[in-house]
Scaffold this motif. Structure first.
Motif, PDB file in Angstrom:
ATOM      1  N   HIS A 432       0.860  -1.186   0.000  1.00  0.00           N
ATOM      2  CA  HIS A 432       0.000   0.000   0.000  1.00  0.00           C
ATOM      3  C   HIS A 432       0.895   1.234   0.000  1.00  0.00           C
ATOM      4  O   HIS A 432       1.124   1.862   1.038  1.00  0.00           O
ATOM      5  N   ILE A 474      -1.250   2.921  -4.428  1.00  0.00           N
ATOM      6  CA  ILE A 474      -2.010   1.690  -4.649  1.00  0.00           C
ATOM      7  C   ILE A 474      -2.739   1.326  -3.361  1.00  0.00           C
ATOM      8  O   ILE A 474      -2.140   1.319  -2.283  1.00  0.00           O
ATOM      9  N   GLY A 475      -4.012   1.011  -3.495  1.00  0.00           N
ATOM     10  CA  GLY A 475      -4.811   0.656  -2.326  1.00  0.00           C
ATOM     11  C   GLY A 475      -5.628   1.816  -1.815  1.00  0.00           C
ATOM     12  O   GLY A 475      -6.653   1.619  -1.168  1.00  0.00           O
ATOM     13  N   ASN A 476      -5.191   3.067  -2.103  1.00  0.00           N
ATOM     14  CA  ASN A 476      -5.942   4.250  -1.696  1.00  0.00           C
ATOM     15  C   ASN A 476      -6.549   4.949  -2.908  1.00  0.00           C
ATOM     16  O   ASN A 476      -7.769   5.078  -3.012  1.00  0.00           O
ATOM     17  N   THR A 478      -6.033   3.981  -6.117  1.00  0.00           N
ATOM     18  CA  THR A 478      -6.398   2.999  -7.141  1.00  0.00           C
ATOM     19  C   THR A 478      -6.159   1.593  -6.617  1.00  0.00           C
ATOM     20  O   THR A 478      -5.383   1.398  -5.676  1.00  0.00           O
ATOM     21  N   LYS A 479      -6.835   0.637  -7.202  1.00  0.00           N
ATOM     22  CA  LYS A 479      -6.646  -0.764  -6.853  1.00  0.00           C
ATOM     23  C   LYS A 479      -6.267  -1.531  -8.105  1.00  0.00           C
ATOM     24  O   LYS A 479      -6.868  -1.340  -9.170  1.00  0.00           O
ATOM     25  N   ASP A 481      -5.889  -5.011 -10.286  1.00  0.00           N
ATOM     26  CA  ASP A 481      -6.378  -6.384 -10.369  1.00  0.00           C
ATOM     27  C   ASP A 481      -5.182  -7.329 -10.357  1.00  0.00           C
ATOM     28  O   ASP A 481      -4.021  -6.900 -10.367  1.00  0.00           O
ATOM     29  N   ASP A 482      -5.459  -8.622 -10.319  1.00  0.00           N
ATOM     30  CA  ASP A 482      -4.373  -9.599 -10.202  1.00  0.00           C
ATOM     31  C   ASP A 482      -3.394  -9.505 -11.365  1.00  0.00           C
ATOM     32  O   ASP A 482      -2.171  -9.638 -11.178  1.00  0.00           O
ATOM     33  N   ALA A 485      -1.213  -6.388 -10.934  1.00  0.00           N
ATOM     34  CA  ALA A 485      -0.290  -6.600  -9.818  1.00  0.00           C
ATOM     35  C   ALA A 485       0.839  -7.538 -10.225  1.00  0.00           C
ATOM     36  O   ALA A 485       1.997  -7.354  -9.823  1.00  0.00           O
TER      37      ALA A 485
END
Length: 587
Positions: A432, A474-476, A478-479, A481-482, A485
């Motif tokens: 994150h 990342i995590g705040n 935007t997220k 996907d697998d 990542a």
């Protein structure tokens, strides 16, 4: 190998604590000095109170004026004591924060220095508990306990000296009554270390059971192991509950005992002082002052009693955190790969078993030349991933050897191993944090141009569409996907630029078209580097320099794509079967 990391002994914990104190000597000296001044200021008030009583009792001169001056002086010194006490705690809390950071950073460095095969075989719950619960408890203790204990100790010493100087008889009477507190502490400390280590260990076991059950939830469901996992979890909970109840029992004995023992000095001084005053052997003001001093002594002693209990748990956590240092970096004296051996990987008659009962690899012989692109193929369960673990140094064969440049891969220190071999699986981790910081893990001095080039090399063009580019959190904000990542993980590999890269289905989470583009991009970027790909798509094997075919834990074929197809054995059958079906990227 032990299922848990070792625990540091009492001597090691004391040495570590002393090192942490010596690391910030000015702060420690400041705490002692300022708390000493606060304690000295606190002695003046009770002494002035005794003077007030004696002045009133004497009744001579201007009593009211004298009492007013003494009372004002007591007020001033009380304010001074409060301000100095606040200042001492402020210095202490800052010291604690800095020291807690050092402890966490030291734990992280030691953890990252663990040999991969050691870290990989440890229960996840143990490392999680040490790095989170134990480290947090140690940090809390360093933030709060050190300043409060130092202040309390200095205050208690000043009070004890003051009551002895005021009247030796009353002082000795009070101190004798404090022996009960010492007896309570001695009884508790002799039993607490073992109990709190058991609490920490049972908590780690429970965390490991929960983590492994959650991670393998699908497998548990498919194999109908729910009842068995429930039993294992219930057993872990029972052990943790029993350990905590033992610690609770110790506390239920310590605190009532200490509360009674702390009240005895005041009672004794009142009784003895009253008898001495009745016989005109001491003034009433002295008796009152001594009583107030001993009553004030209850405060710092109460603080010490509370922290003695908390320090047992913190001490156990400190021992677990410091215990990581006792993990040997290697199992034998190590040398870096020989220059004449280069980066050639050699597997000689390798046999491996996970349980020791049955081999899953049988007599593997393989030589991978520097710069070669080798694909390892085979049906599920053939031993491909196990071979990848041996090549990456995560496991060692119980018969035979796996070497790079003539040195056993499993014996390379972590820093050297990462320079030579990197294993990438379909498992990945994204922190994150910003995209930039997620990439800088692999190469801290990389420029933005290098970071974007690495992302572009693995087809991660999505970074340009992020709201703040590389600075997007990342995590705040935007997220990922697998698939994205996984591309981020592969970009780290490009930045790390290892001599040998092992891809164990590293592109499995990508769609077939993107996976093929990523593999081609990686091949171009890593040209001249050794690439070993555990191939689940035969098109990947087709592009390799050589193909190793695994079946039932044995290396049954080795050669180029054309050679193996012409031979018509295992690989030839796999190729014909796969090629006869519509390709994934054309469906």
């Amino acid at each position: 190998m032990s299922t848990q990391l070792p625990v540091a002994g009492p001597a090691e914990v004391r040495a570590a604590a002393i090192r942490d104190l010596k690391a910030d000597p000015r702060a420690v000296a400041g705490i002692v000095l300022v708390s000493g001044l606060a304690a000295a200021a606190g002695l003046i008030g009770p002494w002035l109170l005794g003077r007030i009583i004696d002045t009133i009792q004497a009744g001579s001169g201007n009593v009211l004026s004298t009492v007013d001056r003494l009372a004002f002086g007591a007020l001033i010194f009380t304010v001074v004591q409060t301000v100095l006490g606040w200042w001492a705690l402020k210095i202490g809390f800052r010291f604690g924060e800095r020291t807690a950071a050092r402890v966490r950073e030291r734990f992280l460095r030691r953890t990252l220095a663990l040999p991969p095969r050691v870290a990989d075989h440890l229960p996840a719950g143990d490392l999680i508990a040490r790095g989170s619960t134990d480290a947090s408890l140690v940090a809390l203790t360093l933030r709060s306990a050190v300043p409060e204990i130092l202040v309390a100790v200095v205050h208690a010493l000043f009070l004890i000296v003051a009551v002895l100087v005021l009247d030796l008889r009353l002082g000795l009477c009070g101190l004798v009554c404090l022996l009960g507190v010492g007896a309570a502490v001695r009884w508790y400390v002799r039993r607490a270390r073992t109990v709190y280590l058991a609490v920490a260990a049972s908590g780690a076991d429970l965390a490991d059971v929960v983590a492994s059950t959650a991670k393998g939830a699908r497998t548990v469901e498919l194999l109908a192991l729910e009842h068995r996992r429930s039993q294992i979890t219930d057993s872990a909970i029972t052990r943790a509950r029993f350990a905590r109840l033992r610690a609770l029992w110790l506390r239920t004995v310590l605190f009532p005992w200490s509360e009674v023992a702390l009240a005895l000095p005041v009672v004794a001084v009142l009784l003895v002082g009253g008898a001495l005053y009745a016989n005109d052997l001491v003034s009433l003001g002295v008796v009152v002052t001594a009583t107030v001093y001993l009553r004030q002594l209850v405060g710092p002693l109460d603080t010490l009693m509370l922290w003695i209990e908390l320090l047992q748990g913190a001490g156990a956590s400190y021992a677990r955190v410091e215990g990581v240092a006792d993990i040997p970096k290697t199992e034998a004296g190590l040398t870096p790969p020989a220059k004449e051996g280069g980066d050639r990987i050699r597997v000689d008659n390798a046999h491996f078993s996970y349980t020791g009962a049955k081999d899953v690899l049988h007599g593997i012989d393989l030589v991978v030349q520097p710069g070669e692109r080798l694909a390892v193929v085979g049906t599920s369960g053939a031993g491909k991933s196990t071979l990848a673990r041996l090549l990456a140094g995560l496991d060692r064969p119980h018969i035979g050897s796996v070497t790079i440049g003539g040195t056993p891969v499993a014996e390379l220190p972590p820093d050297q191993l990462r320079e030579h071999v990197v294993l990438i699986t379909q498992d990945h981790h994204v922190f994150h944090d910003t995209v930039r910081d997620n990439l800088l893990i692999a190469k801290p001095d990389a420029t933005d141009d290098e970071l974007t080039a690495a992302l572009d090399a693995v087809g991660a063009g999505w970074w340009a569409d992020l709201p703040h580019g590389l600075d997007t959190e990342i995590g705040n904000e935007t997220k990922l996907d697998d698939a994205s990542a996984q591309q981020l993980s592969l970009a780290r590999v490009v930045l790390a630029d290892p001599h040998t890269l092992i891809l164990d289905e590293a592109t499995a989470l990508l769609d077939p078209k993107t996976a093929r583009q990523t593999e081609q991009s990686l091949a171009a970027v890593l040209r001249g580097r050794t690439v070993i790909a555990i191939a689940h798509r035969l098109q990947t094997a087709h592009d390799a320099d050589r193909i190793a075919v695994m079946e039932a834990g044995e290396l049954v074929e080795l050669g180029t794509h054309d050679e193996l197809v012409s031979a018509g054995h295992v690989y030839g059958r796999l190729w014909r079967t796969w090629h006869a079906e519509p390709e994934d990227d054309e469906r």
